[in-house]
Design an enzyme around this catalytic site. Structure first.
Site, mmCIF file in Angstrom:
data_model
loop_
_atom_site.group_PDB
_atom_site.id
_atom_site.type_symbol
_atom_site.label_atom_id
_atom_site.label_comp_id
_atom_site.label_asym_id
_atom_site.label_seq_id
_atom_site.Cartn_x
_atom_site.Cartn_y
_atom_site.Cartn_z
ATOM 1 N N ASN A 32 -88.723 -3.419 -35.321
ATOM 2 C CA ASN A 32 -88.402 -4.367 -34.240
ATOM 3 C C ASN A 32 -87.644 -3.670 -33.103
ATOM 4 O O ASN A 32 -87.254 -4.306 -32.132
ATOM 5 C CB ASN A 32 -87.600 -5.575 -34.762
ATOM 6 C CG ASN A 32 -86.199 -5.190 -35.196
ATOM 7 O OD1 ASN A 32 -85.864 -4.017 -35.270
ATOM 8 N ND2 ASN A 32 -85.375 -6.182 -35.495
ATOM 9 N N GLY A 36 -84.283 1.429 -33.684
ATOM 10 C CA GLY A 36 -85.350 2.440 -33.651
ATOM 11 C C GLY A 36 -85.703 2.791 -32.211
ATOM 12 O O GLY A 36 -85.294 2.112 -31.273
ATOM 13 N N VAL A 57 -89.011 -7.628 -39.715
ATOM 14 C CA VAL A 57 -89.386 -7.961 -41.101
ATOM 15 C C VAL A 57 -88.525 -9.072 -41.714
ATOM 16 O O VAL A 57 -88.804 -9.529 -42.817
ATOM 17 C CB VAL A 57 -89.376 -6.728 -42.042
ATOM 18 C CG1 VAL A 57 -90.388 -5.703 -41.590
ATOM 19 C CG2 VAL A 57 -87.995 -6.107 -42.153
ATOM 20 N N LYS A 91 -79.595 -9.791 -42.630
ATOM 21 C CA LYS A 91 -80.929 -10.400 -42.752
ATOM 22 C C LYS A 91 -82.009 -9.396 -43.149
ATOM 23 O O LYS A 91 -82.871 -9.683 -43.969
ATOM 24 C CB LYS A 91 -81.308 -11.104 -41.442
ATOM 25 C CG LYS A 91 -80.597 -12.448 -41.287
ATOM 26 C CD LYS A 91 -80.775 -13.031 -39.901
ATOM 27 C CE LYS A 91 -82.121 -13.688 -39.723
ATOM 28 N NZ LYS A 91 -82.223 -14.346 -38.391
ATOM 29 N N LYS A 105 -96.178 -8.122 -53.801
ATOM 30 C CA LYS A 105 -96.762 -8.899 -54.902
ATOM 31 C C LYS A 105 -98.180 -9.354 -54.535
ATOM 32 O O LYS A 105 -99.113 -9.210 -55.325
ATOM 33 C CB LYS A 105 -95.854 -10.099 -55.188
ATOM 34 C CG LYS A 105 -96.212 -10.925 -56.384
ATOM 35 C CD LYS A 105 -95.004 -11.796 -56.753
ATOM 36 C CE LYS A 105 -95.424 -13.095 -57.385
ATOM 37 N NZ LYS A 105 -95.691 -14.166 -56.433
ATOM 38 N N TYR A 145 -73.386 -4.544 -44.666
ATOM 39 C CA TYR A 145 -74.386 -3.548 -45.064
ATOM 40 C C TYR A 145 -74.390 -3.387 -46.580
ATOM 41 O O TYR A 145 -75.428 -3.488 -47.234
ATOM 42 C CB TYR A 145 -74.064 -2.220 -44.383
ATOM 43 C CG TYR A 145 -75.064 -1.113 -44.599
ATOM 44 C CD1 TYR A 145 -76.362 -1.210 -44.082
ATOM 45 C CD2 TYR A 145 -74.704 0.048 -45.273
ATOM 46 C CE1 TYR A 145 -77.265 -0.160 -44.257
ATOM 47 C CE2 TYR A 145 -75.604 1.093 -45.440
ATOM 48 C CZ TYR A 145 -76.878 0.983 -44.929
ATOM 49 O OH TYR A 145 -77.764 2.021 -45.095
ATOM 50 N N LYS A 149 -77.363 -4.460 -49.198
ATOM 51 C CA LYS A 149 -78.053 -3.446 -49.998
ATOM 52 C C LYS A 149 -77.893 -3.725 -51.496
ATOM 53 O O LYS A 149 -78.806 -3.457 -52.287
ATOM 54 C CB LYS A 149 -77.518 -2.057 -49.651
ATOM 55 C CG LYS A 149 -77.906 -1.588 -48.244
ATOM 56 C CD LYS A 149 -79.412 -1.363 -48.129
ATOM 57 C CE LYS A 149 -79.834 -0.789 -46.796
ATOM 58 N NZ LYS A 149 -81.277 -0.599 -46.692
ATOM 59 N N THR A 175 -77.317 11.603 -44.613
ATOM 60 C CA THR A 175 -78.453 12.457 -44.254
ATOM 61 C C THR A 175 -78.396 12.737 -42.750
ATOM 62 O O THR A 175 -77.928 11.893 -41.984
ATOM 63 C CB THR A 175 -79.765 11.756 -44.628
ATOM 64 O OG1 THR A 175 -79.744 11.480 -46.026
ATOM 65 C CG2 THR A 175 -80.987 12.612 -44.318
#
Ligand code: UDP
Length: 311
Positions: A32, A36, A57, A91, A105, A145, A149, A175
Protein backbone atom coordinates in the site's frame (compact mmCIF):
# COMPACT_ATOMS: atom_id res chain seq x y z
CA UNK A 1 5.26 -21.75 -9.18
CA UNK A 2 3.62 -18.55 -8.06
CA UNK A 3 4.25 -16.52 -4.89
CA UNK A 4 2.48 -13.53 -3.36
CA UNK A 5 4.78 -11.20 -1.41
CA UNK A 6 3.16 -8.50 0.71
CA UNK A 7 5.26 -5.44 1.50
CA UNK A 8 7.00 -6.04 -1.81
CA UNK A 9 8.05 -2.39 -2.21
CA UNK A 10 9.70 -2.40 1.21
CA UNK A 11 13.24 -3.23 2.24
CA UNK A 12 12.84 -6.97 2.82
CA UNK A 13 9.90 -7.49 0.45
CA UNK A 14 11.83 -6.11 -2.50
CA UNK A 15 14.86 -8.31 -1.82
CA UNK A 16 12.58 -11.33 -1.46
CA UNK A 17 10.92 -10.45 -4.77
CA UNK A 18 14.37 -10.41 -6.39
CA UNK A 19 15.19 -13.79 -4.85
CA UNK A 20 12.00 -15.54 -5.98
CA UNK A 21 12.24 -14.13 -9.49
CA UNK A 22 15.85 -15.35 -9.65
CA UNK A 23 14.67 -18.81 -8.54
CA UNK A 24 12.22 -18.87 -11.48
CA UNK A 25 8.98 -18.00 -9.70
CA UNK A 26 6.16 -15.81 -10.88
CA UNK A 27 5.87 -13.07 -8.25
CA UNK A 28 2.88 -10.95 -7.30
CA UNK A 29 4.09 -8.02 -5.22
CA UNK A 30 1.54 -6.24 -3.04
CA UNK A 31 2.06 -2.99 -1.13
CA UNK A 32 0.00 0.00 0.00
CA UNK A 33 3.16 2.16 -0.14
CA UNK A 34 2.69 3.44 3.40
CA UNK A 35 6.38 2.89 4.14
CA UNK A 36 7.35 1.07 0.93
CA UNK A 37 8.87 2.84 -2.05
CA UNK A 38 8.32 2.03 -5.74
CA UNK A 39 11.97 2.81 -6.45
CA UNK A 40 12.83 -0.47 -4.66
CA UNK A 41 11.00 -2.46 -7.34
CA UNK A 42 11.27 -0.15 -10.36
CA UNK A 43 13.71 -2.65 -11.92
CA UNK A 44 11.09 -5.43 -11.59
CA UNK A 45 8.15 -3.61 -13.16
CA UNK A 46 9.09 -4.40 -16.80
CA UNK A 47 9.40 -8.14 -16.08
CA UNK A 48 6.49 -10.26 -17.25
CA UNK A 49 6.97 -12.62 -14.29
CA UNK A 50 6.34 -9.73 -11.87
CA UNK A 51 2.96 -8.11 -11.21
CA UNK A 52 2.39 -5.28 -8.77
CA UNK A 53 -0.86 -4.73 -6.86
CA UNK A 54 -1.25 -1.45 -5.00
CA UNK A 55 -3.38 -2.74 -2.12
CA UNK A 56 -3.69 -2.58 1.66
CA UNK A 57 -3.77 -6.15 2.98
CA UNK A 58 -5.75 -5.01 6.04
CA UNK A 59 -8.66 -5.03 3.57
CA UNK A 60 -9.93 -8.19 1.85
CA UNK A 61 -7.23 -9.57 -0.43
CA UNK A 62 -8.19 -10.92 -3.83
CA UNK A 63 -5.69 -12.67 -6.08
CA UNK A 64 -6.92 -14.50 -9.19
CA UNK A 65 -5.65 -18.00 -10.07
CA UNK A 66 -3.47 -20.37 -8.12
CA UNK A 67 -0.85 -19.54 -5.52
CA UNK A 68 1.84 -21.81 -4.13
CA UNK A 69 3.31 -19.55 -1.46
CA UNK A 70 2.39 -16.38 0.38
CA UNK A 71 5.00 -14.32 2.26
CA UNK A 72 3.55 -11.69 4.57
CA UNK A 73 6.13 -8.92 4.93
CA UNK A 74 3.87 -5.87 4.94
CA UNK A 75 4.24 -3.73 8.08
CA UNK A 76 5.86 -0.58 9.32
CA UNK A 77 8.97 -2.01 10.94
CA UNK A 78 10.96 0.71 12.66
CA UNK A 79 10.11 2.12 16.10
CA UNK A 80 9.75 5.63 14.62
CA UNK A 81 7.39 4.37 11.89
CA UNK A 82 5.11 2.48 14.21
CA UNK A 83 4.99 5.36 16.65
CA UNK A 84 3.72 7.49 13.76
CA UNK A 85 1.34 4.80 12.46
CA UNK A 86 0.18 2.77 15.48
CA UNK A 87 -3.24 1.78 14.14
CA UNK A 88 -1.99 0.73 10.70
CA UNK A 89 0.76 -1.28 12.40
CA UNK A 90 -1.78 -3.13 14.54
CA UNK A 91 -4.09 -3.70 11.59
CA UNK A 92 -1.55 -5.08 9.14
CA UNK A 93 -0.23 -7.55 11.70
CA UNK A 94 -3.68 -8.67 12.84
CA UNK A 95 -6.39 -8.06 10.19
CA UNK A 96 -3.82 -8.31 7.39
CA UNK A 97 -2.57 -11.65 8.65
CA UNK A 98 -6.14 -12.91 9.02
CA UNK A 99 -6.89 -11.98 5.40
CA UNK A 100 -3.76 -13.74 4.17
CA UNK A 101 -4.52 -16.84 6.22
CA UNK A 102 -7.94 -16.93 4.58
CA UNK A 103 -6.36 -16.49 1.16
CA UNK A 104 -3.78 -19.23 1.87
CA UNK A 105 -6.57 -21.58 2.94
CA UNK A 106 -8.66 -20.83 -0.16
CA UNK A 107 -5.65 -21.42 -2.44
CA UNK A 108 -4.13 -24.30 -0.44
CA UNK A 109 -0.96 -22.20 -0.36
CA UNK A 110 1.82 -22.28 2.23
CA UNK A 111 2.01 -19.04 4.25
CA UNK A 112 5.23 -17.67 5.72
CA UNK A 113 4.80 -14.79 8.15
CA UNK A 114 7.46 -12.25 9.10
CA UNK A 115 7.60 -12.25 12.86
CA UNK A 116 10.28 -10.49 14.84
CA UNK A 117 12.71 -10.52 17.73
CA UNK A 118 10.34 -7.89 19.19
CA UNK A 119 8.15 -10.78 20.38
CA UNK A 120 10.87 -11.26 23.02
CA UNK A 121 10.47 -7.62 24.14
CA UNK A 122 13.21 -6.45 26.53
CA UNK A 123 14.47 -9.99 26.98
CA UNK A 124 15.27 -11.63 30.29
CA UNK A 125 16.83 -14.63 28.51
CA UNK A 126 19.99 -14.00 26.54
CA UNK A 127 20.69 -14.94 23.77
CA UNK A 128 17.07 -15.44 22.78
CA UNK A 129 15.94 -18.98 22.01
CA UNK A 130 12.65 -19.75 20.28
CA UNK A 131 11.20 -21.29 23.45
CA UNK A 132 11.50 -18.00 25.39
CA UNK A 133 8.09 -16.29 25.73
CA UNK A 134 9.31 -12.75 26.04
CA UNK A 135 8.99 -9.67 28.20
CA UNK A 136 6.69 -7.26 26.36
CA UNK A 137 4.86 -4.15 27.59
CA UNK A 138 1.52 -4.37 25.74
CA UNK A 139 0.65 -0.68 26.20
CA UNK A 140 4.13 0.79 25.73
CA UNK A 141 5.20 2.56 22.52
CA UNK A 142 6.42 -0.70 20.98
CA UNK A 143 3.29 -2.60 22.04
CA UNK A 144 1.46 -1.86 18.77
CA UNK A 145 4.13 -3.72 16.83
CA UNK A 146 5.09 -6.36 19.39
CA UNK A 147 1.54 -7.40 20.22
CA UNK A 148 0.43 -7.37 16.57
CA UNK A 149 3.30 -9.73 15.83
CA UNK A 150 2.51 -11.93 18.83
CA UNK A 151 -1.14 -12.09 17.75
CA UNK A 152 0.07 -12.86 14.23
CA UNK A 153 2.00 -15.87 15.50
CA UNK A 154 -1.01 -17.00 17.56
CA UNK A 155 -3.54 -16.82 14.73
CA UNK A 156 -1.08 -18.41 12.30
CA UNK A 157 -0.56 -21.37 14.63
CA UNK A 158 -4.34 -21.61 15.14
CA UNK A 159 -4.90 -21.93 11.37
CA UNK A 160 -2.17 -24.55 11.31
CA UNK A 161 -3.61 -26.68 14.11
CA UNK A 162 -7.31 -26.11 13.37
CA UNK A 163 -7.34 -26.01 9.55
CA UNK A 164 -4.13 -27.92 8.84
CA UNK A 165 -2.76 -24.92 6.92
CA UNK A 166 0.93 -25.11 6.04
CA UNK A 167 2.66 -22.24 7.83
CA UNK A 168 6.19 -21.00 8.48
CA UNK A 169 7.11 -18.38 11.09
CA UNK A 170 10.40 -16.49 10.87
CA UNK A 171 11.50 -14.35 13.81
CA UNK A 172 13.65 -11.71 12.16
CA UNK A 173 16.38 -9.96 14.13
CA UNK A 174 17.86 -6.56 13.20
CA UNK A 175 18.67 -6.59 9.50
CA UNK A 176 20.37 -3.97 7.33
CA UNK A 177 21.48 -3.37 3.79
CA UNK A 178 20.63 -1.54 0.57
CA UNK A 179 17.03 -0.24 0.23
CA UNK A 180 16.64 0.68 3.87
CA UNK A 181 15.15 4.15 4.05
CA UNK A 182 17.69 6.67 5.26
CA UNK A 183 14.93 8.40 7.24
CA UNK A 184 13.30 5.36 8.83
CA UNK A 185 14.71 6.23 12.24
CA UNK A 186 16.59 2.97 12.72
CA UNK A 187 20.05 3.09 14.17
CA UNK A 188 22.19 2.22 11.12
CA UNK A 189 20.47 4.32 8.41
CA UNK A 190 20.25 7.24 10.85
CA UNK A 191 23.95 6.98 11.71
CA UNK A 192 24.87 6.79 8.00
CA UNK A 193 22.67 9.76 7.15
CA UNK A 194 24.10 11.84 10.00
CA UNK A 195 27.70 10.83 9.27
CA UNK A 196 27.38 11.54 5.55
CA UNK A 197 25.84 14.97 6.19
CA UNK A 198 28.37 15.86 8.90
CA UNK A 199 25.64 16.07 11.54
CA UNK A 200 25.96 14.88 15.13
CA UNK A 201 25.45 11.12 15.55
CA UNK A 202 22.58 10.58 17.99
CA UNK A 203 23.25 7.58 20.21
CA UNK A 204 20.36 6.94 22.58
CA UNK A 205 21.12 6.23 26.23
CA UNK A 206 24.80 5.59 26.91
CA UNK A 207 25.02 3.36 23.85
CA UNK A 208 25.72 0.24 25.89
CA UNK A 209 22.52 -1.47 24.69
CA UNK A 210 23.32 -4.21 22.21
CA UNK A 211 21.97 -5.42 18.88
CA UNK A 212 23.12 -8.11 16.42
CA UNK A 213 22.97 -6.96 12.80
CA UNK A 214 22.30 -9.33 9.91
CA UNK A 215 23.07 -8.43 6.30
CA UNK A 216 20.00 -8.65 4.09
CA UNK A 217 21.25 -11.36 1.68
CA UNK A 218 21.93 -13.67 4.63
CA UNK A 219 18.44 -13.10 5.96
CA UNK A 220 16.81 -13.73 2.57
CA UNK A 221 18.76 -16.99 2.22
CA UNK A 222 17.53 -18.16 5.61
CA UNK A 223 13.92 -17.25 4.88
CA UNK A 224 14.02 -19.10 1.57
CA UNK A 225 15.31 -22.23 3.29
CA UNK A 226 12.73 -21.97 6.05
CA UNK A 227 9.91 -21.68 3.52
CA UNK A 228 11.10 -24.90 1.86
CA UNK A 229 11.50 -26.73 5.16
CA UNK A 230 8.76 -28.74 6.85
CA UNK A 231 8.91 -26.90 10.20
CA UNK A 232 5.78 -24.99 11.27
CA UNK A 233 7.01 -23.43 14.52
CA UNK A 234 8.95 -20.16 14.91
CA UNK A 235 12.61 -20.02 13.84
CA UNK A 236 15.06 -17.22 14.65
CA UNK A 237 16.91 -15.86 11.65
CA UNK A 238 19.59 -13.27 12.32
CA UNK A 239 23.28 -12.75 12.86
CA UNK A 240 24.49 -13.71 16.35
CA UNK A 241 27.45 -11.30 16.34
CA UNK A 242 26.42 -8.81 19.02
CA UNK A 243 27.74 -5.25 19.40
CA UNK A 244 26.85 -2.16 21.41
CA UNK A 245 25.04 0.67 19.65
CA UNK A 246 27.94 2.96 20.50
CA UNK A 247 30.27 0.59 18.63
CA UNK A 248 27.88 0.57 15.65
CA UNK A 249 27.98 4.39 15.60
CA UNK A 250 31.78 4.40 15.78
CA UNK A 251 32.04 1.92 12.91
CA UNK A 252 29.80 4.08 10.72
CA UNK A 253 31.82 7.22 11.53
CA UNK A 254 35.04 5.43 10.67
CA UNK A 255 33.73 3.80 7.47
CA UNK A 256 32.31 7.06 6.14
CA UNK A 257 35.44 8.95 7.19
CA UNK A 258 33.13 11.49 8.78
CA UNK A 259 33.95 14.42 11.03
CA UNK A 260 30.64 13.97 12.89
CA UNK A 261 30.81 13.59 16.63
CA UNK A 262 28.76 11.18 18.70
CA UNK A 263 26.26 12.78 21.10
CA UNK A 264 24.06 11.01 23.63
CA UNK A 265 20.29 11.44 23.86
CA UNK A 266 17.60 9.98 26.13
CA UNK A 267 16.96 6.28 25.71
CA UNK A 268 13.43 5.71 24.30
CA UNK A 269 10.92 3.93 26.56
CA UNK A 270 11.08 0.11 26.58
CA UNK A 271 14.20 0.07 24.38
CA UNK A 272 15.57 -3.50 24.71
CA UNK A 273 18.90 -3.52 26.57
CA UNK A 274 20.26 -6.57 24.78
CA UNK A 275 19.40 -8.60 21.70
CA UNK A 276 21.13 -11.57 20.16
CA UNK A 277 19.54 -14.49 18.33
CA UNK A 278 20.34 -18.03 19.34
CA UNK A 279 20.39 -19.59 15.86
CA UNK A 280 21.07 -23.20 16.88
CA UNK A 281 17.66 -24.24 15.57
CA UNK A 282 18.16 -22.63 12.15
CA UNK A 283 21.62 -24.20 11.89
CA UNK A 284 20.29 -27.67 12.68
CA UNK A 285 17.03 -27.47 10.76
CA UNK A 286 18.06 -25.47 7.70
CA UNK A 287 21.82 -25.90 7.66
CA UNK A 288 21.91 -22.11 7.55
CA UNK A 289 24.06 -19.45 9.12
CA UNK A 290 25.07 -15.94 8.09
CA UNK A 291 28.20 -15.54 5.97
CA UNK A 292 28.47 -11.79 5.32
CA UNK A 293 30.76 -9.97 7.77
CA UNK A 294 29.68 -6.62 9.18
CA UNK A 295 32.66 -5.00 7.45
CA UNK A 296 31.47 -6.22 4.05
CA UNK A 297 27.78 -5.56 4.74
CA UNK A 298 28.32 -2.04 6.02
CA UNK A 299 30.48 -1.23 3.00
CA UNK A 300 27.73 -2.37 0.58
CA UNK A 301 25.19 -0.38 2.56
CA UNK A 302 27.39 2.71 2.41
CA UNK A 303 27.72 2.33 -1.38
CA UNK A 304 23.92 2.24 -1.64
CA UNK A 305 23.40 5.29 0.57
CA UNK A 306 25.98 7.20 -1.48
CA UNK A 307 24.01 6.60 -4.69
CA UNK A 308 20.77 7.51 -2.88
CA UNK A 309 22.17 10.78 -1.61
CA UNK A 310 23.46 11.66 -5.06
CA UNK A 311 19.94 11.30 -6.58
N1 UDP B 1 19.28 4.19 18.28
C1 UDP B 1 20.18 5.20 18.55
N2 UDP B 1 20.14 6.31 17.77
C2 UDP B 1 19.27 6.47 16.73
C3 UDP B 1 18.38 5.42 16.44
C4 UDP B 1 18.43 4.29 17.24
O1 UDP B 1 20.98 5.11 19.49
O2 UDP B 1 19.31 7.54 16.08
C5 UDP B 1 19.32 2.99 19.17
C6 UDP B 1 17.94 2.57 19.68
O3 UDP B 1 17.64 3.26 20.88
C7 UDP B 1 18.18 1.09 19.92
C8 UDP B 1 19.17 0.70 18.83
O4 UDP B 1 19.77 1.90 18.40
O5 UDP B 1 18.76 0.87 21.18
C9 UDP B 1 18.54 -0.01 17.64
O6 UDP B 1 17.48 0.77 17.23
P1 UDP B 1 16.63 0.46 15.91
O7 UDP B 1 15.60 1.54 15.81
O8 UDP B 1 17.55 0.28 14.78
O9 UDP B 1 15.94 -0.94 16.14
P2 UDP B 1 15.37 -1.75 17.40
O10 UDP B 1 16.32 -2.88 17.51
O11 UDP B 1 15.38 -0.89 18.65
O12 UDP B 1 14.02 -2.16 16.99
Amino acid sequence: MKVLITGAAGFLGSHLSDKFLAEGYEVIGMDNLLTGDMSNIAHLMPKKEFTFYHHDVSKFVHVPGELDYILHFASPASPIDYLKMPIQTLKVGSLGTHNLLGLAKAKSARLLIASTSEVYGDPLVHPQTEDYWGNVNPIGPRGVYDEAKRFQEAITMAYHTFHGLEVRIVRIFNTYGPRMRMDDGRALPTFFSQAMKGEDITVFGDGSQTRSFCYVSDLVGGIYKLLKSDYAHPVNIGNPVEITIKQAAEEVVSLTNSSSKIIFKDLPKDDPKVRQPDISLAKKLLNWEPVVSREEGLLKTFEYFKTKMAE
